[in-house]
Design a protein around this motif. Sequence first.
Motif, PDB file in Angstrom:
ATOM      1  N   THR A 134      36.689  16.399  40.852  1.00  0.00           N
ATOM      2  CA  THR A 134      35.776  16.169  41.974  1.00  0.00           C
ATOM      3  C   THR A 134      34.507  15.421  41.576  1.00  0.00           C
ATOM      4  O   THR A 134      33.734  15.028  42.443  1.00  0.00           O
ATOM      5  CB  THR A 134      35.354  17.514  42.609  1.00  0.00           C
ATOM      6  OG1 THR A 134      34.454  18.202  41.721  1.00  0.00           O
ATOM      7  CG2 THR A 134      36.558  18.382  42.897  1.00  0.00           C
ATOM      8  N   ILE A 135      34.260  15.210  40.290  1.00  0.00           N
ATOM      9  CA  ILE A 135      32.953  14.692  39.887  1.00  0.00           C
ATOM     10  C   ILE A 135      32.970  13.223  39.474  1.00  0.00           C
ATOM     11  O   ILE A 135      31.943  12.696  39.060  1.00  0.00           O
ATOM     12  CB  ILE A 135      32.356  15.526  38.733  1.00  0.00           C
ATOM     13  CG1 ILE A 135      33.197  15.368  37.450  1.00  0.00           C
ATOM     14  CG2 ILE A 135      32.219  16.972  39.122  1.00  0.00           C
ATOM     15  CD1 ILE A 135      32.545  15.993  36.234  1.00  0.00           C
ATOM     16  N   LYS A 136      34.094  12.557  39.591  1.00  0.00           N
ATOM     17  CA  LYS A 136      34.185  11.167  39.144  1.00  0.00           C
ATOM     18  C   LYS A 136      33.108  10.285  39.750  1.00  0.00           C
ATOM     19  O   LYS A 136      32.551   9.414  39.087  1.00  0.00           O
ATOM     20  CB  LYS A 136      35.567  10.591  39.489  1.00  0.00           C
ATOM     21  CG  LYS A 136      36.708  11.160  38.667  1.00  0.00           C
ATOM     22  CD  LYS A 136      38.012  10.506  39.077  1.00  0.00           C
ATOM     23  CE  LYS A 136      39.196  11.108  38.367  1.00  0.00           C
ATOM     24  NZ  LYS A 136      40.487  10.519  38.802  1.00  0.00           N
ATOM     25  N   ASN A 137      32.791  10.527  41.029  1.00  0.00           N
ATOM     26  CA  ASN A 137      31.821   9.676  41.722  1.00  0.00           C
ATOM     27  C   ASN A 137      30.572  10.447  42.153  1.00  0.00           C
ATOM     28  O   ASN A 137      29.835   9.974  43.016  1.00  0.00           O
ATOM     29  CB  ASN A 137      32.485   9.035  42.951  1.00  0.00           C
ATOM     30  CG  ASN A 137      33.696   8.209  42.591  1.00  0.00           C
ATOM     31  OD1 ASN A 137      33.640   7.384  41.683  1.00  0.00           O
ATOM     32  ND2 ASN A 137      34.797   8.438  43.291  1.00  0.00           N
ATOM     33  N   GLU A 138      30.336  11.616  41.574  1.00  0.00           N
ATOM     34  CA  GLU A 138      29.235  12.456  42.029  1.00  0.00           C
ATOM     35  C   GLU A 138      28.174  12.697  40.971  1.00  0.00           C
ATOM     36  O   GLU A 138      27.216  13.421  41.222  1.00  0.00           O
ATOM     37  CB  GLU A 138      29.774  13.817  42.512  1.00  0.00           C
ATOM     38  CG  GLU A 138      30.638  13.717  43.754  1.00  0.00           C
ATOM     39  CD  GLU A 138      30.934  15.076  44.358  1.00  0.00           C
ATOM     40  OE1 GLU A 138      30.264  16.059  43.980  1.00  0.00           O
ATOM     41  OE2 GLU A 138      31.839  15.157  45.208  1.00  0.00           O
ATOM     42  N   THR A 139      28.305  12.119  39.803  1.00  0.00           N
ATOM     43  CA  THR A 139      27.324  12.364  38.751  1.00  0.00           C
ATOM     44  C   THR A 139      26.470  11.120  38.536  1.00  0.00           C
ATOM     45  O   THR A 139      26.831  10.013  38.932  1.00  0.00           O
ATOM     46  CB  THR A 139      28.012  12.745  37.434  1.00  0.00           C
ATOM     47  OG1 THR A 139      28.961  11.722  37.083  1.00  0.00           O
ATOM     48  CG2 THR A 139      28.726  14.075  37.575  1.00  0.00           C
ATOM     49  N   LEU A 168      41.208  13.696  29.568  1.00  0.00           N
ATOM     50  CA  LEU A 168      40.482  12.613  28.900  1.00  0.00           C
ATOM     51  C   LEU A 168      40.356  11.346  29.756  1.00  0.00           C
ATOM     52  O   LEU A 168      39.296  10.704  29.726  1.00  0.00           O
ATOM     53  CB  LEU A 168      41.121  12.306  27.554  1.00  0.00           C
ATOM     54  CG  LEU A 168      40.923  13.397  26.488  1.00  0.00           C
ATOM     55  CD1 LEU A 168      41.442  12.928  25.136  1.00  0.00           C
ATOM     56  CD2 LEU A 168      39.474  13.809  26.369  1.00  0.00           C
ATOM     57  N   PRO A 169      41.362  10.956  30.541  1.00  0.00           N
ATOM     58  CA  PRO A 169      41.143   9.821  31.447  1.00  0.00           C
ATOM     59  C   PRO A 169      40.020  10.086  32.453  1.00  0.00           C
ATOM     60  O   PRO A 169      39.235   9.182  32.773  1.00  0.00           O
ATOM     61  CB  PRO A 169      42.493   9.657  32.147  1.00  0.00           C
ATOM     62  CG  PRO A 169      43.486  10.235  31.192  1.00  0.00           C
ATOM     63  CD  PRO A 169      42.782  11.379  30.538  1.00  0.00           C
ATOM     64  N   VAL A 170      39.918  11.326  32.946  1.00  0.00           N
ATOM     65  CA  VAL A 170      38.844  11.681  33.877  1.00  0.00           C
ATOM     66  C   VAL A 170      37.485  11.582  33.192  1.00  0.00           C
ATOM     67  O   VAL A 170      36.532  11.017  33.732  1.00  0.00           O
ATOM     68  CB  VAL A 170      39.054  13.100  34.432  1.00  0.00           C
ATOM     69  CG1 VAL A 170      37.851  13.531  35.281  1.00  0.00           C
ATOM     70  CG2 VAL A 170      40.329  13.176  35.258  1.00  0.00           C
TER      71      VAL A 170
END
Length: 293
Positions: A134-139, A168-170
């Motif tokens: 859920t954090i890919k675009n939220e940090t 690891l990709p995430v």
Amino acid sequence: MGNAGDLLKHGVLAEILRHRLNCRFDLPIRFLDFFGGLPVACSTPPEIVRRVNELSECALRDGQPEIDSGRYYGSGMLVRKLGHFLGGHVSVFASDCDEGRRRRLLTEGLQPLEEALPRLGNSSDYDAYRALETIKNETTGNDLILIDPYDDLLKPDINGSNRAEDVLPVLGEVAKSSLVVLFVLNLDPFNRVGRRFDELLQRHLADAHIMTCPPIRHSELKGEGKFYADLVLARPELVEVPASTKMLRCRLELLANKLADSLELSDRGRLMLLPRTIGYSRALRHDFQARNE
């Protein structure tokens, strides 16, 4: 809590936090801990107390103000205490899949992770690995993210795969905007699982840095004689501003050398602790293994 791997992990977190507060003092920092664990250990063995006190020139000592009373702080509490000591604006958010540990984290004054990341939803069904998605675009660049799944990340399932293949990709995506600290207990870097982990690091976090604490074969503390403890700094602030880069690098090298002295590591063990770019670790590990067989 507080063994050699923890001292490496917490020592690096403390140095990064101090570095960020010194360089960007007016900017608030969010610390996000997805595997919160226990906030504090209250009966710390004398050996750990001795080691922490021998790191007196490092930021870690300032973040462990009650160590002489046997209280050793986990990651979230360490960051909160050190942030307060340094006078910085630091918010600490944490969670854990274990309900009891999650309650203890909140009781000690840490904030629930879902407050920082509302998309996580209800904490009653919290899963750290699912939460990472859920954090890919939220940090943002002000976030410091800790991923510390103990030995679970490299534990093979019935098909021989492990969670590192998905995680690891995430982290490679998240590290494009935020600083990520990945802590992994690696049972055997030389077997198929260990070699695959190195390949994944080089593929997804090629410009990251790694510090490794080798096994301490004759230690009586839990886990120290069994695992290699890998600390990965993904997109670390070692490549930003030349003067700032040199300062942080020197602080991490001081931490590594002080910890190597305290653990009475060999010269090769000391080299493994020093920060280096992903890709250089396997040669050092093989050399260490050959000299200790």
